[in-house]
Write a protein that holds these residues in place. Structure first.
Motif, PDB file in Angstrom:
ATOM      1  N   ASN A  85     -21.491  32.668  -1.356  1.00  0.00           N
ATOM      2  CA  ASN A  85     -20.566  32.433  -0.254  1.00  0.00           C
ATOM      3  C   ASN A  85     -19.878  31.072  -0.418  1.00  0.00           C
ATOM      4  OD1 ASN A  85     -22.748  30.860   0.288  1.00  0.00           O
ATOM      5  ND2 ASN A  85     -23.030  31.534   2.407  1.00  0.00           N
ATOM      6  N   LEU A  86     -19.658  30.713  -1.673  1.00  0.00           N
ATOM      7  CA  LEU A  86     -19.012  29.452  -2.007  1.00  0.00           C
ATOM      8  C   LEU A  86     -17.599  29.422  -1.427  1.00  0.00           C
ATOM      9  CD1 LEU A  86     -19.063  26.797  -3.641  1.00  0.00           C
ATOM     10  CD2 LEU A  86     -18.187  28.108  -5.578  1.00  0.00           C
ATOM     11  N   LYS A  87     -17.268  28.335  -0.773  1.00  0.00           N
ATOM     12  CA  LYS A  87     -15.919  28.128  -0.224  1.00  0.00           C
ATOM     13  C   LYS A  87     -15.335  26.870  -0.879  1.00  0.00           C
ATOM     14  CE  LYS A  87     -16.190  31.305   3.023  1.00  0.00           C
ATOM     15  NZ  LYS A  87     -16.054  32.640   2.527  1.00  0.00           N
ATOM     16  N   CYS A  88     -14.104  26.991  -1.313  1.00  0.00           N
ATOM     17  CA  CYS A  88     -13.411  25.873  -1.967  1.00  0.00           C
ATOM     18  C   CYS A  88     -12.081  25.638  -1.265  1.00  0.00           C
ATOM     19  CB  CYS A  88     -13.140  26.197  -3.435  1.00  0.00           C
ATOM     20  SG  CYS A  88     -14.612  26.586  -4.405  1.00  0.00           S
ATOM     21  N   GLU A  89     -11.638  24.400  -1.308  1.00  0.00           N
ATOM     22  CA  GLU A  89     -10.299  24.102  -0.783  1.00  0.00           C
ATOM     23  C   GLU A  89      -9.569  23.225  -1.788  1.00  0.00           C
ATOM     24  OE1 GLU A  89     -10.610  20.192   2.126  1.00  0.00           O
ATOM     25  OE2 GLU A  89     -10.743  22.165   3.041  1.00  0.00           O
ATOM     26  N   LYS A  90      -8.258  23.389  -1.804  1.00  0.00           N
ATOM     27  CA  LYS A  90      -7.431  22.648  -2.743  1.00  0.00           C
ATOM     28  C   LYS A  90      -7.487  21.159  -2.407  1.00  0.00           C
ATOM     29  CE  LYS A  90      -3.203  23.237  -5.220  1.00  0.00           C
ATOM     30  NZ  LYS A  90      -2.064  24.079  -5.431  1.00  0.00           N
ATOM     31  N   VAL A  91      -7.665  20.354  -3.424  1.00  0.00           N
ATOM     32  CA  VAL A  91      -7.721  18.911  -3.253  1.00  0.00           C
ATOM     33  C   VAL A  91      -6.298  18.375  -3.220  1.00  0.00           C
ATOM     34  CG1 VAL A  91      -8.496  16.750  -4.284  1.00  0.00           C
ATOM     35  CG2 VAL A  91      -9.910  18.777  -4.466  1.00  0.00           C
ATOM     36  N   SER A  92      -6.022  17.508  -2.278  1.00  0.00           N
ATOM     37  CA  SER A  92      -4.695  16.893  -2.174  1.00  0.00           C
ATOM     38  C   SER A  92      -4.649  15.612  -2.983  1.00  0.00           C
ATOM     39  CB  SER A  92      -4.379  16.558  -0.717  1.00  0.00           C
ATOM     40  OG  SER A  92      -4.259  17.729   0.038  1.00  0.00           O
ATOM     41  N   CYS A  93      -3.470  15.242  -3.366  1.00  0.00           N
ATOM     42  CA  CYS A  93      -3.275  13.970  -4.038  1.00  0.00           C
ATOM     43  C   CYS A  93      -3.502  12.850  -3.024  1.00  0.00           C
ATOM     44  CB  CYS A  93      -1.846  13.856  -4.555  1.00  0.00           C
ATOM     45  SG  CYS A  93      -1.412  15.137  -5.731  1.00  0.00           S
ATOM     46  N   PRO A  94      -4.035  11.736  -3.473  1.00  0.00           N
ATOM     47  CA  PRO A  94      -4.148  10.608  -2.546  1.00  0.00           C
ATOM     48  C   PRO A  94      -2.752  10.105  -2.186  1.00  0.00           C
ATOM     49  CG  PRO A  94      -4.709   9.943  -4.782  1.00  0.00           C
ATOM     50  CD  PRO A  94      -4.496  11.422  -4.819  1.00  0.00           C
ATOM     51  N   VAL A  95      -2.641   9.410  -1.094  1.00  0.00           N
ATOM     52  CA  VAL A  95      -1.355   8.817  -0.717  1.00  0.00           C
ATOM     53  C   VAL A  95      -0.974   7.825  -1.812  1.00  0.00           C
ATOM     54  CG1 VAL A  95      -0.211   7.334   0.980  1.00  0.00           C
ATOM     55  CG2 VAL A  95      -1.754   9.146   1.728  1.00  0.00           C
ATOM     56  N   TYR A  96       0.278   7.819  -2.178  1.00  0.00           N
ATOM     57  CA  TYR A  96       0.742   6.939  -3.252  1.00  0.00           C
ATOM     58  C   TYR A  96       1.830   6.028  -2.720  1.00  0.00           C
ATOM     59  CZ  TYR A  96       2.509   5.375  -7.763  1.00  0.00           C
ATOM     60  OH  TYR A  96       2.888   4.600  -8.828  1.00  0.00           O
ATOM     61  N   ASN A  97       1.587   4.760  -2.783  1.00  0.00           N
ATOM     62  CA  ASN A  97       2.583   3.773  -2.370  1.00  0.00           C
ATOM     63  C   ASN A  97       2.772   2.784  -3.507  1.00  0.00           C
ATOM     64  OD1 ASN A  97       3.095   4.625   0.338  1.00  0.00           O
ATOM     65  ND2 ASN A  97       1.053   3.901   0.852  1.00  0.00           N
ATOM     66  N   TYR A  98       3.917   2.828  -4.130  1.00  0.00           N
ATOM     67  CA  TYR A  98       4.223   1.892  -5.206  1.00  0.00           C
ATOM     68  C   TYR A  98       4.948   0.709  -4.600  1.00  0.00           C
ATOM     69  CZ  TYR A  98       6.264  -0.114  -9.394  1.00  0.00           C
ATOM     70  OH  TYR A  98       6.629  -0.984 -10.394  1.00  0.00           O
ATOM     71  N   SER A  99       4.528  -0.464  -4.977  1.00  0.00           N
ATOM     72  CA  SER A  99       5.155  -1.649  -4.423  1.00  0.00           C
ATOM     73  C   SER A  99       5.514  -2.616  -5.544  1.00  0.00           C
ATOM     74  CB  SER A  99       4.188  -2.327  -3.443  1.00  0.00           C
ATOM     75  OG  SER A  99       4.767  -3.499  -2.955  1.00  0.00           O
ATOM     76  N   SER A 100       6.758  -2.957  -5.603  1.00  0.00           N
ATOM     77  CA  SER A 100       7.243  -3.960  -6.538  1.00  0.00           C
ATOM     78  C   SER A 100       8.493  -4.552  -5.912  1.00  0.00           C
ATOM     79  CB  SER A 100       7.561  -3.323  -7.890  1.00  0.00           C
ATOM     80  OG  SER A 100       7.993  -4.308  -8.813  1.00  0.00           O
ATOM     81  N   GLU A 101       8.688  -5.826  -6.059  1.00  0.00           N
ATOM     82  CA  GLU A 101       9.811  -6.496  -5.416  1.00  0.00           C
ATOM     83  C   GLU A 101      11.134  -5.838  -5.797  1.00  0.00           C
ATOM     84  OE1 GLU A 101      11.185 -11.026  -4.455  1.00  0.00           O
ATOM     85  OE2 GLU A 101      10.261 -10.658  -6.387  1.00  0.00           O
ATOM     86  N   GLY A 102      11.918  -5.495  -4.796  1.00  0.00           N
ATOM     87  CA  GLY A 102      13.233  -4.912  -5.017  1.00  0.00           C
ATOM     88  C   GLY A 102      13.233  -3.409  -5.214  1.00  0.00           C
ATOM     89  N   VAL A 103      12.047  -2.757  -5.122  1.00  0.00           N
ATOM     90  CA  VAL A 103      11.941  -1.311  -5.339  1.00  0.00           C
ATOM     91  C   VAL A 103      11.733  -0.615  -3.993  1.00  0.00           C
ATOM     92  CG1 VAL A 103      10.583   0.514  -6.435  1.00  0.00           C
ATOM     93  CG2 VAL A 103      10.989  -1.636  -7.645  1.00  0.00           C
ATOM     94  N   VAL A 104      12.453   0.473  -3.778  1.00  0.00           N
ATOM     95  CA  VAL A 104      12.310   1.274  -2.564  1.00  0.00           C
ATOM     96  C   VAL A 104      12.168   2.739  -2.964  1.00  0.00           C
ATOM     97  CG1 VAL A 104      13.589  -0.323  -1.072  1.00  0.00           C
ATOM     98  CG2 VAL A 104      14.816   1.498  -2.269  1.00  0.00           C
ATOM     99  N   GLU A 105      11.533   3.548  -2.107  1.00  0.00           N
ATOM    100  CA  GLU A 105      11.406   4.964  -2.402  1.00  0.00           C
ATOM    101  C   GLU A 105      12.740   5.661  -2.156  1.00  0.00           C
ATOM    102  OE1 GLU A 105       8.781   8.957  -1.458  1.00  0.00           O
ATOM    103  OE2 GLU A 105       8.211   7.086  -0.495  1.00  0.00           O
ATOM    104  N   ASP A 106      13.101   6.526  -3.082  1.00  0.00           N
ATOM    105  CA  ASP A 106      14.307   7.347  -2.937  1.00  0.00           C
ATOM    106  C   ASP A 106      13.852   8.638  -2.269  1.00  0.00           C
ATOM    107  OD1 ASP A 106      16.583   8.844  -3.097  1.00  0.00           O
ATOM    108  OD2 ASP A 106      16.859   8.595  -5.253  1.00  0.00           O
TER     109      ASP A 106
END
Length: 147
Positions: free
Chosen positions: A35-56
């Motif tokens: 009766n094994l139950k599995c769930e899909k693993v999500s990616c961790p939250v990703y926040n890239y930070s570098s001066e002058g860089v913004v998310e598109d």
């Protein structure tokens, strides 16, 4: 029989093993189910930070679903790309079988205005009113008539 969660999935509850045994009432072989139950693993939250860089955000996609999730970055206004990848993607790590981000390593540098030399007879720079050095969006040169 033994079961396991597929790559990118994690066990949430249940037994991984199904066994064949004799049923006590019918004396016939029967399986006690896994009766094994599995769930899909999500990616961790990703926040890239570098001066002058913004998310598109218009180019980022896939939420946190591995194999689909993607974050795209760009240089902020007044900055220019010097090197690196603009896109980070989430995929399964070949050794841990867990979702990990292939990082964005975009680097941007502030755009500088070129040196501005205005020359006209009888005109000089008013250094008390000029400001901002050569910083884009801030630099300002003010001129006045010579004394």
């Amino acid at each position: 029989r033994t079961y396991k969660c597929a790559d990118g999935w994690t066990r949430t509850c249940g037994q991984a093993t199904a066994s064949c045994a004799l049923d006590s009432s019918s004396h016939s072989p029967v399986w006690t189910p896994s009766n094994l139950k599995c769930e899909k693993v999500s990616c961790p939250v990703y926040n890239y930070s570098s001066e002058g860089v913004v998310e598109d955000t218009t180019a980022s996609a896939g939420g946190l679903e591995w194999g689909v999730a993607q974050r795209t970055y760009k240089c902020a206004d007044g900055w220019t790309r010097t090197c690196g990848q603009a896109t980070a993607s989430c995929a399964l790590d070949s050794s841990s079988h867990s979702p990990v981000w292939t990082p964005s390593n975009l680097k941007c540098e502030k755009v500088s205005c070129p040196v501005y030399n205005y020359s006209s007879e009888g005109v000089v720079e008013d250094t008390t009113a000029s400001a901002g050095g050569l910083e884009w969006g801030v630099a300002q040169r003010t001129y006045k008539c010579a004394d």
